[in-house]
Write a protein that holds these residues in place. Structure first.
Motif, mmCIF file in Angstrom:
data_model
loop_
_atom_site.group_PDB
_atom_site.id
_atom_site.type_symbol
_atom_site.label_atom_id
_atom_site.label_comp_id
_atom_site.label_asym_id
_atom_site.label_seq_id
_atom_site.Cartn_x
_atom_site.Cartn_y
_atom_site.Cartn_z
ATOM 1 N N ASP A 34 0.839 -1.207 0.000
ATOM 2 C CA ASP A 34 0.000 0.000 0.000
ATOM 3 C C ASP A 34 0.861 1.240 0.000
ATOM 4 N N TYR A 35 0.355 2.261 -0.637
ATOM 5 C CA TYR A 35 1.026 3.562 -0.640
ATOM 6 C C TYR A 35 -0.043 4.575 -0.259
ATOM 7 N N LEU A 36 0.164 5.244 0.879
ATOM 8 C CA LEU A 36 -0.902 6.142 1.343
ATOM 9 C C LEU A 36 -0.594 7.619 1.109
ATOM 10 N N GLY A 37 0.606 7.931 0.635
ATOM 11 C CA GLY A 37 0.987 9.344 0.583
ATOM 12 C C GLY A 37 0.854 10.032 -0.764
ATOM 13 N N TYR A 38 0.361 9.331 -1.791
ATOM 14 C CA TYR A 38 0.429 9.917 -3.136
ATOM 15 C C TYR A 38 -0.932 10.147 -3.783
ATOM 16 N N PHE A 39 -0.986 11.145 -4.640
ATOM 17 C CA PHE A 39 -2.149 11.481 -5.464
ATOM 18 C C PHE A 39 -3.408 11.687 -4.628
ATOM 19 N N ASP A 40 -3.227 12.060 -3.358
ATOM 20 C CA ASP A 40 -4.364 12.387 -2.516
ATOM 21 C C ASP A 40 -5.320 11.205 -2.363
ATOM 22 N N THR A 41 -4.788 9.977 -2.395
ATOM 23 C CA THR A 41 -5.639 8.795 -2.324
ATOM 24 C C THR A 41 -4.788 7.625 -1.848
ATOM 25 N N SER A 42 -5.412 6.439 -1.700
ATOM 26 C CA SER A 42 -4.598 5.281 -1.336
ATOM 27 C C SER A 42 -4.357 4.422 -2.577
#
Lengths: 333, 117
Positions: A34-42
């Motif tokens: 998971d990546y939670l910090g990008y494009f204002d979304t998960s």
């Protein structure tokens, strides 16, 4: 022991060996990050790899690439050492800004899709989107007058693109690529992962899914949420295809009993309430993203014409709960 | 037909059938369809397939570890750490709760989809 007994014993051993070796033949494991910090979304990256180290290495590189794109497309924050869209917006009416290839290419796509959708998709309406962004973040609700005056500074003709610069001629205008950035990123990152040797993976950038290859057991399964409640309205089986959904249930605020979603019509400057959700299936993730946002803001009739022109397959969920599909859409269900 | 040969053939078929069953069971991996759903104060935080190992950082408040088809809680910021003591969950309907932080970790069935969007 008779010869035949030995024969059948050997057969038994051979079969047991085959069973024991079976998992090794099919040894690609499923991994996710998971990546939670990008494009204002998960965002989620899922892949089938032989070794965990293979997945981790790809997932780490993906992280750096995602961060790079996220920073380039960011219109709210500046980062040391790079010119991003905030830099371009801050220099509106002042000077052209030298930017990376990805931003030039994204801006060109923005113009292309403006033409294709007759202006429904407009990456030059940052001034309007900024007002709604504040409201959705818990800030002040925009007034009619504020929206109207912001709406006067959305002329995409005033976005000037050269080989390596972007320039906004109108000092009160700004660019916001939210409608196509995730699609662009998905397409870009999938190519990046393929170049890294990944053959069987899927990326979900906040509702923007791209699939490459198949899983060991077959196609990827993408559920399309039922906007009314639990479960899914459809489950799609896809491979080497993108699926993108724009829905009014993803991000919204309720004011005086009215739901305001995050997909803003370039015509009314208010959230579009034509549909609960629009799902697009097509090869190209960028096109899928551009279409899902535009179709969400168009009438069903105009949308059907655009779907035909683009060759994509669409599912519209109407406010009544009724579902309309293009002919090709059912083939994925 | 020789009686011994007949027995051998029956044995061979039995072995084949047992092998096929074993292959089927092994290849299914058991946990494919199940997933973990995490909510904070009733708001969806995320869903994660139980079939793939991973560590989920839940908003900095606690960590959900999914390992070998089971999930448990680690590193919770809550004072009593009751949630860490709940052990592991793996069957649809089972849940782990961190009451002080309003976090629920639930196993859900019929989640054979890779993503729900």
């Amino acid at each position: 022991m008779g010869k035949k007994a030995i024969k059948s014993f050997s057969l038994l051993m051979a079969l047991l060996l085959a069973v024991a070796l079976f998992p090794a033949c099919n040894s690609k494991q499923r991994y996710s990050r998971d990546y939670l910090g990008y494009f204002d979304t998960s965002c989620i990256f899922t892949a089938y790899c032989t070794e965990k180290s293979e997945f981790d290495s790809a997932a780490d590189k993906l992280d750096s690439e995602m961060e790079r794109l996220h920073r380039l497309f960011d219109v709210y924050n500046e980062y040391e050492g790079i010119n991003n869209l905030k830099t371009v917006n801050d220099n509106a009416g002042k000077a052209p800004v030298t930017v990376e290839n990805e931003l030039i290419s994204l801006a060109e796509y923005g113009k292309k899709y403006y033409e294709m959708t007759n202006g429904t998709l407009n990456i030059a309406m940052g001034s309007v989107l900024r007002l709604w962004h504040e409201a959705l973040g818990g800030g002040a609700f925009p007034t009619d007058d504020q929206l109207k005056s912001a709406g006067e500074h959305c002329n995409i003709e005033k976005l000037i693109i050269t080989e390596d610069t972007l320039y906004l001629e109108d000092s009160a205008m700004s660019v916001d690529v939210g409608a196509i950035a995730k699609g662009y990123a998905a397409e870009y990152l999938a190519k990046f992962l393929k170049d890294e040797g990944m053959e069987s993976f899927a990326l979900n950038l906040g509702g923007n899914v791209i699939t490459v290859g198949e899983k060991p057991e077959g196609k990827w399964k993408i559920g399309i949420k039922n906007p009314e409640g639990d479960g899914n309205s459809a489950v799609l089986s896809v491979s080497d295809t993108s699926v993108v959904t724009s829905g009014d249930y993803e991000r919204y605020i309720i004011k005086d009993g009215v739901r305001y979603n995050h997909i803003i019509s370039s015509e009314t400057l208010y959230p579009s309430d034509n549909f609960r959700s629009v799902t697009v299936v097509c090869k190209n993730s960028l096109l899928a993203d551009a279409l899902s946002t535009s179709l969400f803001c168009m009438s069903l009739e105009d949308g059907k014409a655009l779907a035909k022109k683009s060759g994509a397959d669409i599912m519209w969920i109407l406010p009544s709960g009724d579902i309309v599909r293009t002919e090709g859409f059912s083939e994925y269900e | 037909m020789n009686k011994k040969l007949l027995h051998d053939i029956i044995l061979a078929f039995a072995v084949i059938i047992i092998s096929l069953c074993l292959i089927f069971i092994l290849s299914r991996g058991g946990k494919e369809g199940e997933y973990i759903e995490i909510t904070i104060s009733g708001e969806d935080y995320g869903s994660y397939p139980l079939g793939s190992d991973r560590t989920v950082d839940v908003d900095g408040k606690l960590t959900v570890v999914i390992e070998g088809g089971k999930a448990h809680i680690e590193n919770s910021l809550c004072p009593q750490k009751e949630c860490e003591k709940c052990g592991e969950i793996s069957h649809p309907g089972e849940m782990l709760v961190c009451l002080p932080q309003g976090i629920i970790v639930r196993v859900c069935g019929n989640g054979e989809n890779d993503f729900n969007i």
